[in-house]
Design a protein around this motif. Sequence first.
Motif, PDB file in Angstrom:
ATOM      1  N   LYS A 105       0.846  -1.178  -0.191  1.00  0.00           N
ATOM      2  CA  LYS A 105      -0.294  -0.228  -0.039  1.00  0.00           C
ATOM      3  C   LYS A 105       0.790   1.294   0.039  1.00  0.00           C
ATOM      4  N   GLY A 106       2.067   0.991   0.734  1.00  0.00           N
ATOM      5  CA  GLY A 106       2.731   2.357   0.607  1.00  0.00           C
ATOM      6  C   GLY A 106       3.384   2.501  -0.537  1.00  0.00           C
ATOM      7  N   ARG A 107       3.739   1.699  -0.980  1.00  0.00           N
ATOM      8  CA  ARG A 107       4.354   1.858  -2.621  1.00  0.00           C
ATOM      9  C   ARG A 107       3.162   2.458  -3.560  1.00  0.00           C
ATOM     10  N   GLN A 108       2.079   1.833  -3.447  1.00  0.00           N
ATOM     11  CA  GLN A 108       0.965   2.477  -4.415  1.00  0.00           C
ATOM     12  C   GLN A 108       0.753   3.920  -4.019  1.00  0.00           C
ATOM     13  N   HIS A 109       0.985   4.273  -2.882  1.00  0.00           N
ATOM     14  CA  HIS A 109       0.627   5.693  -2.423  1.00  0.00           C
ATOM     15  C   HIS A 109       1.747   6.615  -2.248  1.00  0.00           C
ATOM     16  N   GLY A 110       2.824   6.155  -2.787  1.00  0.00           N
ATOM     17  CA  GLY A 110       4.255   6.963  -2.874  1.00  0.00           C
ATOM     18  C   GLY A 110       4.821   7.059  -1.587  1.00  0.00           C
ATOM     19  N   ALA A 111       4.565   6.185  -0.711  1.00  0.00           N
ATOM     20  CA  ALA A 111       5.251   6.237   0.702  1.00  0.00           C
ATOM     21  C   ALA A 111       5.856   4.999   0.927  1.00  0.00           C
ATOM     22  N   ALA A 112       6.794   4.368  -0.041  1.00  0.00           N
ATOM     23  CA  ALA A 112       7.631   3.201   0.076  1.00  0.00           C
ATOM     24  C   ALA A 112       8.519   3.311   1.111  1.00  0.00           C
ATOM     25  N   ARG A 113       9.293   4.527   1.011  1.00  0.00           N
ATOM     26  CA  ARG A 113      10.704   4.471   2.293  1.00  0.00           C
ATOM     27  C   ARG A 113       9.968   4.504   3.676  1.00  0.00           C
ATOM     28  N   LEU A 114       8.746   5.087   3.894  1.00  0.00           N
ATOM     29  CA  LEU A 114       8.283   5.272   5.218  1.00  0.00           C
ATOM     30  C   LEU A 114       7.595   4.061   5.271  1.00  0.00           C
ATOM     31  N   ALA A 115       7.030   3.266   4.515  1.00  0.00           N
ATOM     32  CA  ALA A 115       6.730   1.880   4.922  1.00  0.00           C
ATOM     33  C   ALA A 115       7.695   0.927   5.273  1.00  0.00           C
ATOM     34  N   ALA A 116       8.605   1.083   4.489  1.00  0.00           N
ATOM     35  CA  ALA A 116       9.915   0.009   4.790  1.00  0.00           C
ATOM     36  C   ALA A 116      10.569   0.325   6.076  1.00  0.00           C
ATOM     37  N   ASP A 117      10.542   1.545   6.518  1.00  0.00           N
ATOM     38  CA  ASP A 117      11.169   2.047   7.863  1.00  0.00           C
ATOM     39  C   ASP A 117      10.234   1.510   9.040  1.00  0.00           C
ATOM     40  N   LEU A 118       8.993   1.643   8.848  1.00  0.00           N
ATOM     41  CA  LEU A 118       8.004   1.122   9.875  1.00  0.00           C
ATOM     42  C   LEU A 118       8.189  -0.345  10.026  1.00  0.00           C
ATOM     43  N   ALA A 119       8.106  -0.963   8.594  1.00  0.00           N
ATOM     44  CA  ALA A 119       8.131  -2.410   8.664  1.00  0.00           C
ATOM     45  C   ALA A 119       9.515  -2.673   9.310  1.00  0.00           C
ATOM     46  N   ALA A 120      10.528  -2.004   9.187  1.00  0.00           N
ATOM     47  CA  ALA A 120      11.958  -2.515   9.818  1.00  0.00           C
ATOM     48  C   ALA A 120      11.742  -2.295  11.276  1.00  0.00           C
ATOM     49  N   THR A 121      11.170  -1.165  11.828  1.00  0.00           N
ATOM     50  CA  THR A 121      11.141  -0.823  13.205  1.00  0.00           C
ATOM     51  C   THR A 121      10.173  -1.805  13.760  1.00  0.00           C
ATOM     52  N   LEU A 122       9.271  -2.374  13.192  1.00  0.00           N
ATOM     53  CA  LEU A 122       8.409  -3.332  13.966  1.00  0.00           C
ATOM     54  C   LEU A 122       8.725  -4.507  13.974  1.00  0.00           C
ATOM     55  N   SER A 123      10.054  -4.943  13.127  1.00  0.00           N
ATOM     56  CA  SER A 123      10.293  -6.278  12.843  1.00  0.00           C
ATOM     57  C   SER A 123      11.614  -6.537  13.976  1.00  0.00           C
ATOM     58  N   GLU A 124      12.164  -5.389  14.396  1.00  0.00           N
ATOM     59  CA  GLU A 124      13.170  -5.620  15.356  1.00  0.00           C
ATOM     60  C   GLU A 124      12.959  -5.318  16.753  1.00  0.00           C
ATOM     61  N   ARG A 125      13.945  -5.356  17.557  1.00  0.00           N
ATOM     62  CA  ARG A 125      13.972  -4.707  18.865  1.00  0.00           C
ATOM     63  C   ARG A 125      13.703  -3.250  18.867  1.00  0.00           C
ATOM     64  N   ASP A 126      13.132  -2.556  19.847  1.00  0.00           N
ATOM     65  CA  ASP A 126      13.060  -1.156  19.685  1.00  0.00           C
ATOM     66  C   ASP A 126      14.440  -0.401  19.652  1.00  0.00           C
ATOM     67  N   VAL A 127      14.341   0.566  18.813  1.00  0.00           N
ATOM     68  CA  VAL A 127      15.604   1.074  18.434  1.00  0.00           C
ATOM     69  C   VAL A 127      15.956   2.107  19.453  1.00  0.00           C
ATOM     70  N   LEU A 128      15.054   2.635  20.546  1.00  0.00           N
ATOM     71  CA  LEU A 128      15.136   3.406  21.325  1.00  0.00           C
ATOM     72  C   LEU A 128      15.188   2.762  22.796  1.00  0.00           C
ATOM     73  N   ARG A 129      16.276   3.256  23.573  1.00  0.00           N
ATOM     74  CA  ARG A 129      16.227   3.061  24.987  1.00  0.00           C
ATOM     75  C   ARG A 129      15.755   4.118  25.944  1.00  0.00           C
ATOM     76  N   ALA A 130      15.136   3.800  26.882  1.00  0.00           N
ATOM     77  CA  ALA A 130      14.511   4.940  27.713  1.00  0.00           C
ATOM     78  C   ALA A 130      14.898   4.575  29.020  1.00  0.00           C
ATOM     79  N   GLY A 131      15.415   5.494  29.913  1.00  0.00           N
ATOM     80  CA  GLY A 131      15.619   5.592  31.303  1.00  0.00           C
ATOM     81  C   GLY A 131      14.434   5.399  31.879  1.00  0.00           C
ATOM     82  N   PRO A 132      14.890   4.849  33.304  1.00  0.00           N
ATOM     83  CA  PRO A 132      13.720   4.697  34.447  1.00  0.00           C
ATOM     84  C   PRO A 132      12.730   5.937  34.550  1.00  0.00           C
ATOM     85  N   GLY A 133      11.424   5.543  34.134  1.00  0.00           N
ATOM     86  CA  GLY A 133      10.329   6.506  34.309  1.00  0.00           C
ATOM     87  C   GLY A 133      10.100   7.158  33.082  1.00  0.00           C
ATOM     88  N   VAL A 134      10.808   6.881  31.988  1.00  0.00           N
ATOM     89  CA  VAL A 134      10.953   7.493  30.769  1.00  0.00           C
ATOM     90  C   VAL A 134      10.386   6.387  29.597  1.00  0.00           C
TER      91      VAL A 134
END
Length: 513
Positions: A105-134
């Motif tokens: 769908k992303g490719r069809q609507h001109g958003a292939a890169r963002l779709a790929a980034d989201l798929a990659a983000t959801l396929s791996e562990r969180d790319v962000l680390r949060a401190g206590p309470g954050v």
Amino acid sequence: RAGRLSSGHCYRLWSEGTQASLAPQTPPEILHADLAPLALELACWGAADSASLSWLDPPPPAPLAQARDLLRRLEAIDDAHRATPHGRAVSKLGAHPRLAHMLVKGRQHGAARLAADLAATLSERDVLRAGPGVRDADIRLRVAALRGDYRELPTGMTTDSRAVSQAARNSAAWQRDLGRGGDADPHEWTGVLLAWAYPDRIGRRRGDDGRYLLTNGRGARFGEPQALAKAEYLVAAELDGAEREARIFLAAPISRGQIDEHFAAQIVEHAEIAWDERDQAVRARRETRLGALVLSSQDLAKPDPDAVLRAALEGLAQLGIGALAWTPQLRQWQSRVLLMREFSVPAPEPWPDVSDAALTAALSEWAPPWMDGISRRAHFSRLDLAQALRSRLSYAQGAILDREAPTHFTVPSGSRIPIDYLDGDVPTLSVRLQEVFGLRETPSVAAGRLPLLLKLLSPARRPVQITRDLVSFWNRGYHEVKKDLKGRYPRHYWPDDPYAAEPTRRVRPPSSR
């Protein structure tokens, strides 16, 4: 592992108690795995009937049905479980069907890169680390980090370099698979792309405490204060497995306009006419829905009368038959009919069950003709309950009821004394003793099958004898009662022979003065 080839030792690194609680073997993965990829693969093979294949362990029917329902929402299979052209395109990307649908769908609507980034983000562990309470659940922050933009990171959150590198490689690979597909503003398009991957997790806010209702009917909430909780609509990309109310870990906002534009085929309009338990009235509204979400609602000016009637009947069933305008006389009538039924008094038709439970269960049979214009609890008092109940009996049954379970009994004094059918298990006749002189047998009802319980009263209307055998009382008990009453009420008439005595409703009969 060497112990499998020759004698040796096996060391168990857990306690004897833990060993006793373990299953004999690990359950097959197919019993608990997400079956959407399998269901899509079967559809692409042309194996619409999974039972036609030989399995070590067949896929469980309920999870397989849920997986196919998801694939239909992802436009990957049709109602016959066959793969669509879109589904075949999805299956070639090597990603979960949710993410692959989003990529296409992303490719069809001109958003292939963002779709790929989201798929990659959801396929791996969180790319962000949060401190206590954050913690910030906004997945757009992960996309920014993946693209090397750290300006928006909240204080206390840092990147996981290994996770970022792996996600970046995955994203690049999917972008190569998708070809030239363009890019889109993450702030505008992230929610739409996620909604294509998770159409069952589009949520609408309920209240101001970070709680949402999802299109699949489940509740979801943030575990801590989030800026995203201000969004009226969002898409929950990552949830825990809580049954009643899942916790949201990753999400992105989506606007009502975007929902209308991109999910119009799934939006339905229908008239919702139902009983509202809170308002205790029929609610008649036209609703625009996306799954379990009510997107908009307005009152119906002229609701369907039949639907209003059904909703009012539902409300009456919930409130109970006691919500109607019962009077003591109607409760007496109810008890009289039940008495005829209990003692099988002969009648042209079987006596109906008019107990509260039976009347409630049969509301749709007898109540509709009497419910015109009734739409809220206060209206139930307008229902002509007397006529509605009496319509349950034929004319012949009504005549038999009046004869075999009369409302009154005329005693020898000429007084018409009411019979109480609600005073205990046996109908009761409460009458002054002097008014039944000359009565030679106990009155009865139900075609003579049930003697009344006589409560014989003193001149002060206090019970002096309770009996269902009047003859026995006249022969044995009357003379003892007479002595006592004569001493307390000397002006009253206390004859020696109750059979021959003249009954009276006064102090003394005229003949004894």
